[in-house]
Design a protein around this motif. Structure first.
Motif, PDB file in Angstrom:
ATOM      1  N   SER A 168       2.018  12.764  -4.294  1.00 48.71           N
ATOM      2  CA  SER A 168       2.980  12.152  -4.818  1.00 48.71           C
ATOM      3  C   SER A 168       3.328  10.744  -4.133  1.00 48.71           C
ATOM      4  O   SER A 168       3.791   9.721  -4.563  1.00 48.71           O
ATOM      5  CB  SER A 168       4.159  12.799  -5.145  1.00 48.71           C
ATOM      6  N   CYS A 169       3.453  10.985  -2.663  1.00 45.85           N
ATOM      7  CA  CYS A 169       3.848   9.996  -1.786  1.00 45.85           C
ATOM      8  C   CYS A 169       2.789   8.678  -1.734  1.00 45.85           C
ATOM      9  O   CYS A 169       3.072   7.413  -1.686  1.00 45.85           O
ATOM     10  CB  CYS A 169       4.022  10.530  -0.425  1.00 45.85           C
ATOM     11  N   VAL A 170       1.524   9.243  -1.917  1.00 39.56           N
ATOM     12  CA  VAL A 170       0.525   8.143  -2.143  1.00 39.56           C
ATOM     13  C   VAL A 170       0.735   7.237  -3.490  1.00 39.56           C
ATOM     14  O   VAL A 170       0.819   5.874  -3.417  1.00 39.56           O
ATOM     15  CB  VAL A 170      -0.817   8.321  -2.009  1.00 39.56           C
ATOM     16  N   ASP A 174     -14.269   9.509  -0.511  1.00 45.49           N
ATOM     17  CA  ASP A 174     -13.187   8.854  -1.387  1.00 45.49           C
ATOM     18  C   ASP A 174     -12.244   8.428  -0.304  1.00 45.49           C
ATOM     19  O   ASP A 174     -11.985   8.972   0.713  1.00 45.49           O
ATOM     20  CB  ASP A 174     -12.533  10.124  -2.066  1.00 45.49           C
ATOM     21  N   PRO A 175     -11.892   7.050  -0.360  1.00 41.17           N
ATOM     22  CA  PRO A 175     -10.927   6.216   0.537  1.00 41.17           C
ATOM     23  C   PRO A 175      -9.367   7.095   0.712  1.00 41.17           C
ATOM     24  O   PRO A 175      -9.088   6.700   1.768  1.00 41.17           O
ATOM     25  CB  PRO A 175     -11.098   4.901  -0.130  1.00 41.17           C
ATOM     26  N   LEU A 176      -9.045   7.759  -0.252  1.00 43.80           N
ATOM     27  CA  LEU A 176      -7.637   8.137   0.005  1.00 43.80           C
ATOM     28  C   LEU A 176      -7.608   9.802   0.275  1.00 43.80           C
ATOM     29  O   LEU A 176      -6.989  10.502   0.858  1.00 43.80           O
ATOM     30  CB  LEU A 176      -6.866   8.077  -1.263  1.00 43.80           C
ATOM     31  N   GLN A 177      -8.780  10.361  -0.284  1.00 43.17           N
ATOM     32  CA  GLN A 177      -8.968  11.899  -0.190  1.00 43.17           C
ATOM     33  C   GLN A 177     -10.314  12.332   0.472  1.00 43.17           C
ATOM     34  O   GLN A 177     -11.226  12.600  -0.191  1.00 43.17           O
ATOM     35  CB  GLN A 177      -8.756  12.658  -1.695  1.00 43.17           C
ATOM     36  N   PRO A 178     -10.174  12.286   1.699  1.00 41.60           N
ATOM     37  CA  PRO A 178     -11.585  12.767   2.353  1.00 41.60           C
ATOM     38  C   PRO A 178     -12.045  13.932   2.067  1.00 41.60           C
ATOM     39  O   PRO A 178     -11.611  14.924   1.865  1.00 41.60           O
ATOM     40  CB  PRO A 178     -11.140  12.770   3.797  1.00 41.60           C
ATOM     41  N   LEU A 190       2.600   5.741   0.355  1.00 41.33           N
ATOM     42  CA  LEU A 190       2.783   6.354   1.594  1.00 41.33           C
ATOM     43  C   LEU A 190       1.332   7.399   1.723  1.00 41.33           C
ATOM     44  O   LEU A 190       1.380   8.339   1.236  1.00 41.33           O
ATOM     45  CB  LEU A 190       3.967   7.210   1.796  1.00 41.33           C
ATOM     46  N   ASN A 191       0.458   6.688   2.549  1.00 41.70           N
ATOM     47  CA  ASN A 191      -0.698   7.721   2.676  1.00 41.70           C
ATOM     48  C   ASN A 191      -0.577   8.598   4.020  1.00 41.70           C
ATOM     49  O   ASN A 191      -1.061   7.943   5.072  1.00 41.70           O
ATOM     50  CB  ASN A 191      -2.064   6.553   2.819  1.00 41.70           C
ATOM     51  N   LEU A 192      -0.292   9.745   3.900  1.00 45.09           N
ATOM     52  CA  LEU A 192      -0.015  10.524   5.081  1.00 45.09           C
ATOM     53  C   LEU A 192      -1.530  11.073   5.772  1.00 45.09           C
ATOM     54  O   LEU A 192      -1.115  11.574   6.662  1.00 45.09           O
ATOM     55  CB  LEU A 192       0.800  11.748   4.580  1.00 45.09           C
ATOM     56  N   ARG A 193      -2.546  10.890   5.052  1.00 46.53           N
ATOM     57  CA  ARG A 193      -3.853  11.163   5.698  1.00 46.53           C
ATOM     58  C   ARG A 193      -4.354   9.917   6.268  1.00 46.53           C
ATOM     59  O   ARG A 193      -5.529   9.770   6.610  1.00 46.53           O
ATOM     60  CB  ARG A 193      -4.559  11.755   4.575  1.00 46.53           C
ATOM     61  N   SER A 194      -3.780   8.449   6.304  1.00 45.38           N
ATOM     62  CA  SER A 194      -4.339   7.545   6.886  1.00 45.38           C
ATOM     63  C   SER A 194      -4.538   7.590   8.202  1.00 45.38           C
ATOM     64  O   SER A 194      -3.778   8.524   9.023  1.00 45.38           O
ATOM     65  CB  SER A 194      -3.483   6.394   6.403  1.00 45.38           C
ATOM     66  N   THR A 195      -5.371   6.732   8.919  1.00 41.89           N
ATOM     67  CA  THR A 195      -5.490   6.856  10.365  1.00 41.89           C
ATOM     68  C   THR A 195      -4.173   6.622  10.997  1.00 41.89           C
ATOM     69  O   THR A 195      -4.187   7.080  11.968  1.00 41.89           O
ATOM     70  CB  THR A 195      -6.525   5.464  10.851  1.00 41.89           C
ATOM     71  N   LYS A 217       0.647   9.394  13.853  1.00 42.52           N
ATOM     72  CA  LYS A 217       2.002   9.700  13.854  1.00 42.52           C
ATOM     73  C   LYS A 217       2.430  11.191  13.608  1.00 42.52           C
ATOM     74  O   LYS A 217       3.165  11.580  14.155  1.00 42.52           O
ATOM     75  CB  LYS A 217       2.705   8.785  12.545  1.00 42.52           C
ATOM     76  N   TYR A 218       1.435  11.633  12.832  1.00 43.38           N
ATOM     77  CA  TYR A 218       1.641  13.114  12.640  1.00 43.38           C
ATOM     78  C   TYR A 218       0.470  13.858  12.741  1.00 43.38           C
ATOM     79  O   TYR A 218      -0.188  14.502  12.004  1.00 43.38           O
ATOM     80  CB  TYR A 218       2.069  13.496  11.069  1.00 43.38           C
TER      81      TYR A 218
END
Length: 517
Positions: free
Chosen positions: A256-258, A342-346, A263-268, A273-274
């Motif tokens: 939902s955030c993406v 997949d660029p958003l969902q590894p 907001l891509n919480l799995r990005s580099t 950050k997390y």
């Protein structure tokens, strides 16, 4: 041209072909195991026995059949991790179907999940996921050889930590709901109120809801970082109750955030950050039983609104439109040839397909348990064959379902449901159905092709283009194209296929759509 004269293999022939391939052989064997309660986790399982005897379990869990419900998911993850023998009844959520009368007689409220326990005094019905999970853990203790999911009742320190983490999960859930399901409100400088007072400029303005969510996420990351392992409690080598309580909703937060907030919480950047949060997610994604119940972002952004309400666009507006198009395939990302990842969902931080499939195809994990160095061509072929196996095995039903997209389909008066794509009582376009069936058999033939690399596979599909055109008379083209799109938009993860194979099916349906157009 008559629908019966097209020289495309029948569903029976396609199913037989799939059954000769290593992927199909492995999956057919897995289906046999699943019927006995053995084998790997699967969203369609109705019995789990693990290593126990063949005696029928005394407990039945009722959970949603599409794999949408986060409370059912966390309950199943606990069952899989503890290996609790259990019967499973699959029931629709109200957002996409009516609940069976026999279930409502047992559970008049219709709540999911629910367990029914057979006792000498009769049947006992229990609802509420947290209660169910705690009882299942209590009834299957470590003294009987099961993994413990809760801190020891004599360990006051860990019990206090558990209570603190449980409150934190509710706080994170509250911030998520505020961020996603309400208008964000005015944006403030990330320099805070003092920055506004002093006139300090900051281009990175975010809403109070976004700041609150990110701050709460930082607290979750800190709690994970305080453990020496990937899980919340480092005295366990496996995820426990609190990990499951968090993960089912964090999975939905990622999607939902993406989609709505960019907001891509799995990005580099977000992994830096997390780091502990992402290491925790990486650890989950190495677990086959977690992946068996994990949805993709597309499925989540379709199943979240009927459960929680509509999401509001906002957040990082420079990224949100492009991310949302990537998730829904509107940017062309659901087209062949697909990129390896997949660029958003590894896809390869854990097993992208069931282990039985990967082992049959001789795809082995890297030393760290990931599959990020797997052969792209072999992986693509394996994903195609799994999708082809699924389509071949249910071909007639899939054709009937897809034909609802024809001009004469879905015309019947029917009860509406909250889920955007749910239409369980829609009629098929019977005039279009034979030609939809023809087209889908060509698609399945393409999926089951034996090309060993992507270039040869695209060349193989080129040879099927005339066959596809011959299968669909020009006057039926629009109905067939709309039917294939109807099906494409309803490929659900994990209900139908894991993402690595599901995206392959979507892309091959788009190939057929583009070819017919």
């Amino acid at each position: 041209m008559s629908a019966t004269t097209v020289s495309t293999p029948s569903w029976g022939e396609l199913e037989s072909l799939s059954g000769t391939q290593v992927v199909g052989l492995a999956l057919n064997d897995e289906v046999k195991k699943r019927k006995t309660g053995r084998g790997s986790a699967n969203v369609a399982s109705n019995l789990r026995l693990f290593a126990s005897s063949d005696e029928k379990p005394a407990i039945t869990l009722y959970r949603d059949k599409a794999g949408w419900c986060p409370y059912c998911q966390k309950t199943m993850l606990l069952i899989e991790e503890k290996e609790i023998p259990i019967n499973i009844g699959l029931v629709p959520m109200r957002s996409y179907g009516d609940k069976p009368a026999d279930f409502l007689r047992l559970v008049p409220s219709g709540l999911l999940p629910a367990i029914v326990v057979e006792t000498s005094a009769g049947k006992q019905v229990i609802t509420e996921s947290q209660v169910i999970m705690e009882l299942l853990d209590k009834w299957h203790p470590a003294s009987d050889g099961y993994k413990s999911m809760m801190p020891d009742e004599n360990n006051s320190k860990d019990l206090a930590k558990y209570d603190k983490l449980a409150r934190l999960e509710r706080e994170l859930f509250s911030w998520w709901c505020t961020l996603i399901f309400r208008p964000e409100g005015p944006r403030m400088s990330s320099a805070g109120l003092m920055g506004m007072i002093t006139g300090k400029k900051d281009e990175n303005k975010i809403s109070g809801a976004m700041q609150g969510f990110l701050d709460c996420l930082s607290t979750v990351d800190e709690q994970l970082a305080s453990s020496s392992g990937p899980w919340f409690f480092d005295n366990y080598s496996y995820p426990t109750m609190i990990d499951f309580v968090f993960v089912s909703h964090i999975e939905r937060m990622l999607a939902s955030c993406v989609y709505w907030k960019g907001l891509n919480l799995r990005s580099t950047e977000m992994r830096q950050k997390y780091p502990a949060l992402n290491a925790w997610l990486d650890a989950f994604e190495k677990k086959e039983h977690y992946l068996a119940f994990k949805s993709d972002y597309y499925t989540h952004i379709k199943d979240i609104p009927p459960q929680y309400g509509p999401g509001y666009d906002g957040g990082f507006g420079d990224k949100q439109p492009s991310y949302s198009k990537m998730i829904t395939g509107q940017d062309g990302s659901w087209s062949l040839p697909l990129p390896h990842d997949d660029p958003l969902q590894p896809l390869y931080r854990g097993p992208p397909l069931p282990l039985c499939v990967l082992e049959a195809a001789d795809i082995r994990p890297d030393n760290d348990g990931t599959y990020e160095n797997s052969n792209p061509d072999l992986m693509a072929k394996t994903c195609r064959h799994m999708a082809g196996w699924k389509v071949a095995g249910y071909g007639d039903n899939i054709s009937q379902f897809a034909a609802r997209g024809g001009s004469k389909g879905a015309q019947n008066l029917r009860k509406p449901f909250g889920a955007e794509l749910a239409d369980p009582y829609a009629n098929s376009d019977e005039n279009a159905k034979p030609y939809v069936d023809n087209a889908l058999r060509v698609v399945c033939q393409g999926l089951l092709g034996e090309s060993d690399n992507q270039i040869d596979h695209m060349a193989y599909l080129d040879t099927l283009e005339k066959q596809l055109h011959d299968a669909v008379p020009s006057k039926r083209t629009k109905d067939v194209v709309n039917s294939l799109a109807y099906l494409r938009d309803r490929v659900g993860v994990p209900r139908d296929l894991p993402l690595a194979s599901g995206r392959t099916l979507r892309a091959h349906l788009n190939w057929a759509i583009d070819t017919l157009k």
